[in-house]
Write a protein that holds these residues in place. Sequence first.
Motif, PDB file in Angstrom:
ATOM      1  N   GLU A  26       0.843  -1.193   0.000  1.00 53.88           N
ATOM      2  CA  GLU A  26       0.000   0.000   0.000  1.00 53.88           C
ATOM      3  C   GLU A  26       0.879   1.243   0.000  1.00 53.88           C
ATOM      4  O   GLU A  26       2.094   1.163   0.199  1.00 53.88           O
ATOM      5  N   LEU A  27       0.243   2.392  -0.196  1.00 52.44           N
ATOM      6  CA  LEU A  27       0.903   3.692  -0.120  1.00 52.44           C
ATOM      7  C   LEU A  27       0.248   4.476   1.000  1.00 52.44           C
ATOM      8  O   LEU A  27      -0.974   4.425   1.160  1.00 52.44           O
ATOM      9  N   ASN A  28       1.049   5.192   1.789  1.00 53.42           N
ATOM     10  CA  ASN A  28       0.524   6.006   2.887  1.00 53.42           C
ATOM     11  C   ASN A  28       1.199   7.357   2.864  1.00 53.42           C
ATOM     12  O   ASN A  28       2.395   7.456   2.626  1.00 53.42           O
ATOM     13  N   ARG A  29       0.433   8.374   3.168  1.00 53.37           N
ATOM     14  CA  ARG A  29       0.974   9.729   3.234  1.00 53.37           C
ATOM     15  C   ARG A  29       0.977  10.181   4.689  1.00 53.37           C
ATOM     16  O   ARG A  29       0.018   9.961   5.417  1.00 53.37           O
ATOM     17  N   ASP A  30       2.072  10.777   5.103  1.00 54.16           N
ATOM     18  CA  ASP A  30       2.189  11.401   6.420  1.00 54.16           C
ATOM     19  C   ASP A  30       1.938  10.454   7.592  1.00 54.16           C
ATOM     20  O   ASP A  30       1.219  10.793   8.529  1.00 54.16           O
ATOM     21  N   LEU A  31       2.524   9.268   7.557  1.00 56.95           N
ATOM     22  CA  LEU A  31       2.452   8.376   8.719  1.00 56.95           C
ATOM     23  C   LEU A  31       3.266   8.990   9.852  1.00 56.95           C
ATOM     24  O   LEU A  31       4.307   9.610   9.615  1.00 56.95           O
ATOM     25  N   LYS A  32       2.803   8.824  11.079  1.00 56.83           N
ATOM     26  CA  LYS A  32       3.560   9.333  12.228  1.00 56.83           C
ATOM     27  C   LYS A  32       4.747   8.413  12.464  1.00 56.83           C
ATOM     28  O   LYS A  32       4.587   7.223  12.710  1.00 56.83           O
ATOM     29  N   ILE A  33       5.939   8.999  12.367  1.00 61.52           N
ATOM     30  CA  ILE A  33       7.174   8.238  12.538  1.00 61.52           C
ATOM     31  C   ILE A  33       7.732   8.530  13.929  1.00 61.52           C
ATOM     32  O   ILE A  33       7.945   9.688  14.283  1.00 61.52           O
ATOM     33  N   THR A  34       7.950   7.485  14.692  1.00 64.91           N
ATOM     34  CA  THR A  34       8.530   7.615  16.020  1.00 64.91           C
ATOM     35  C   THR A  34      10.022   7.317  15.926  1.00 64.91           C
ATOM     36  O   THR A  34      10.399   6.203  15.563  1.00 64.91           O
ATOM     37  N   PRO A  35      10.862   8.303  16.234  1.00 64.32           N
ATOM     38  CA  PRO A  35      12.311   8.062  16.184  1.00 64.32           C
ATOM     39  C   PRO A  35      12.720   7.005  17.214  1.00 64.32           C
ATOM     40  O   PRO A  35      12.118   6.900  18.278  1.00 64.32           O
ATOM     41  N   GLY A  45      12.906   5.786  11.830  1.00 68.37           N
ATOM     42  CA  GLY A  45      12.161   5.445  13.037  1.00 68.37           C
ATOM     43  C   GLY A  45      11.251   4.269  12.753  1.00 68.37           C
ATOM     44  O   GLY A  45      11.516   3.469  11.858  1.00 68.37           O
ATOM     45  N   ILE A  46      10.177   4.193  13.525  1.00 70.54           N
ATOM     46  CA  ILE A  46       9.197   3.130  13.326  1.00 70.54           C
ATOM     47  C   ILE A  46       7.813   3.744  13.196  1.00 70.54           C
ATOM     48  O   ILE A  46       7.566   4.855  13.669  1.00 70.54           O
ATOM     49  N   VAL A  47       6.938   3.019  12.518  1.00 70.61           N
ATOM     50  CA  VAL A  47       5.547   3.441  12.393  1.00 70.61           C
ATOM     51  C   VAL A  47       4.653   2.308  12.861  1.00 70.61           C
ATOM     52  O   VAL A  47       5.028   1.134  12.790  1.00 70.61           O
ATOM     53  N   ASN A  48       3.484   2.692  13.343  1.00 73.25           N
ATOM     54  CA  ASN A  48       2.489   1.705  13.750  1.00 73.25           C
ATOM     55  C   ASN A  48       1.521   1.564  12.598  1.00 73.25           C
ATOM     56  O   ASN A  48       0.743   2.467  12.310  1.00 73.25           O
ATOM     57  N   LEU A  49       1.582   0.439  11.929  1.00 69.29           N
ATOM     58  CA  LEU A  49       0.725   0.184  10.779  1.00 69.29           C
ATOM     59  C   LEU A  49      -0.333  -0.834  11.196  1.00 69.29           C
ATOM     60  O   LEU A  49      -0.096  -2.039  11.167  1.00 69.29           O
ATOM     61  N   GLY A  51      -1.282  -1.772  14.126  1.00 69.36           N
ATOM     62  CA  GLY A  51      -0.820  -2.655  15.183  1.00 69.36           C
ATOM     63  C   GLY A  51       0.495  -3.351  14.908  1.00 69.36           C
ATOM     64  O   GLY A  51       1.068  -3.967  15.803  1.00 69.36           O
ATOM     65  N   GLU A  52       1.004  -3.261  13.700  1.00 68.40           N
ATOM     66  CA  GLU A  52       2.297  -3.859  13.374  1.00 68.40           C
ATOM     67  C   GLU A  52       3.364  -2.768  13.399  1.00 68.40           C
ATOM     68  O   GLU A  52       3.197  -1.717  12.773  1.00 68.40           O
ATOM     69  N   ILE A  53       4.451  -3.016  14.125  1.00 67.74           N
ATOM     70  CA  ILE A  53       5.556  -2.068  14.193  1.00 67.74           C
ATOM     71  C   ILE A  53       6.429  -2.278  12.964  1.00 67.74           C
ATOM     72  O   ILE A  53       6.923  -3.373  12.713  1.00 67.74           O
ATOM     73  N   VAL A  54       6.589  -1.211  12.176  1.00 68.71           N
ATOM     74  CA  VAL A  54       7.269  -1.290  10.882  1.00 68.71           C
ATOM     75  C   VAL A  54       8.397  -0.258  10.846  1.00 68.71           C
ATOM     76  O   VAL A  54       8.171   0.906  11.176  1.00 68.71           O
ATOM     77  N   PRO A  55       9.613  -0.659  10.457  1.00 70.73           N
ATOM     78  CA  PRO A  55      10.690   0.325  10.334  1.00 70.73           C
ATOM     79  C   PRO A  55      10.456   1.249   9.143  1.00 70.73           C
ATOM     80  O   PRO A  55      10.008   0.810   8.082  1.00 70.73           O
ATOM     81  N   ALA A  56      10.735   2.540   9.341  1.00 76.76           N
ATOM     82  CA  ALA A  56      10.624   3.539   8.276  1.00 76.76           C
ATOM     83  C   ALA A  56      12.025   3.797   7.731  1.00 76.76           C
ATOM     84  O   ALA A  56      12.888   4.307   8.432  1.00 76.76           O
ATOM     85  N   ILE A  57      12.249   3.409   6.483  1.00 72.21           N
ATOM     86  CA  ILE A  57      13.559   3.503   5.851  1.00 72.21           C
ATOM     87  C   ILE A  57      13.665   4.815   5.079  1.00 72.21           C
ATOM     88  O   ILE A  57      12.850   5.094   4.201  1.00 72.21           O
ATOM     89  N   ASN A  58      14.666   5.611   5.398  1.00 67.80           N
ATOM     90  CA  ASN A  58      14.954   6.847   4.669  1.00 67.80           C
ATOM     91  C   ASN A  58      15.654   6.445   3.370  1.00 67.80           C
ATOM     92  O   ASN A  58      16.825   6.096   3.374  1.00 67.80           O
ATOM     93  N   MET A  59      14.928   6.473   2.276  1.00 74.95           N
ATOM     94  CA  MET A  59      15.481   6.000   1.001  1.00 74.95           C
ATOM     95  C   MET A  59      16.581   6.920   0.475  1.00 74.95           C
ATOM     96  O   MET A  59      17.468   6.457  -0.244  1.00 74.95           O
ATOM     97  N   HIS A  60      16.561   8.199   0.829  1.00 72.68           N
ATOM     98  CA  HIS A  60      17.680   9.073   0.445  1.00 72.68           C
ATOM     99  C   HIS A  60      18.965   8.560   1.071  1.00 72.68           C
ATOM    100  O   HIS A  60      19.996   8.466   0.417  1.00 72.68           O
TER     101      HIS A  60
END
Length: 160
Positions: A26-35, A45-49, A51-60
């Motif tokens: 899926e695609l999501n805009r503006d998920l809250k990222i917890t450092p 950081g991580i996002v709560n998707l 109920g699942e904790i998912v790492p947020a990867i900085n692609m840059h």
Amino acid sequence: MSKSAEFITFYLGDFFFGIIATDVMELNRDLKITPVPKSPKTIRGIVNLRGEIVPAINMHERFKLDSSCPEDGSISIILQSGNLTIAALVDDVGEIIALHQDTFEPPPKNFPETSKELIVGVHKLPNRLLLIVDAKRIASDLTQPQYLHQPEQALLALQQ
């Protein structure tokens, strides 16, 4: 008859990338990222998707690009990378493009090493080059803290 596949396209700065559509959940805009303290630079950081904790990867950072991923307004491409669900943070998402295998070529030899491990090839389009990313390689060589495999560890870290 040549094989074709659909790709979700996205942008990092001026670069144009594609991921095979079947790898994108899926695609999501503006998920809250917890450092998360002491995490690698590539993990914002991580996002709560749901109920699942998912790492947020900085692609840059993952591609070692000069510009940085915007703090606000980034788009998350949620995908499976091996047995790990990740949120790949990108600048913008383009269209879904169906491409035939006959326009596919291996990556150029002058690609930086970091890109070579993530880019499986390119498609030459009429006015630009589409760099094809292997979703399973995005998180492959990250120094993955234990909390990425055990979500309860991440929740404990956030409560401290």
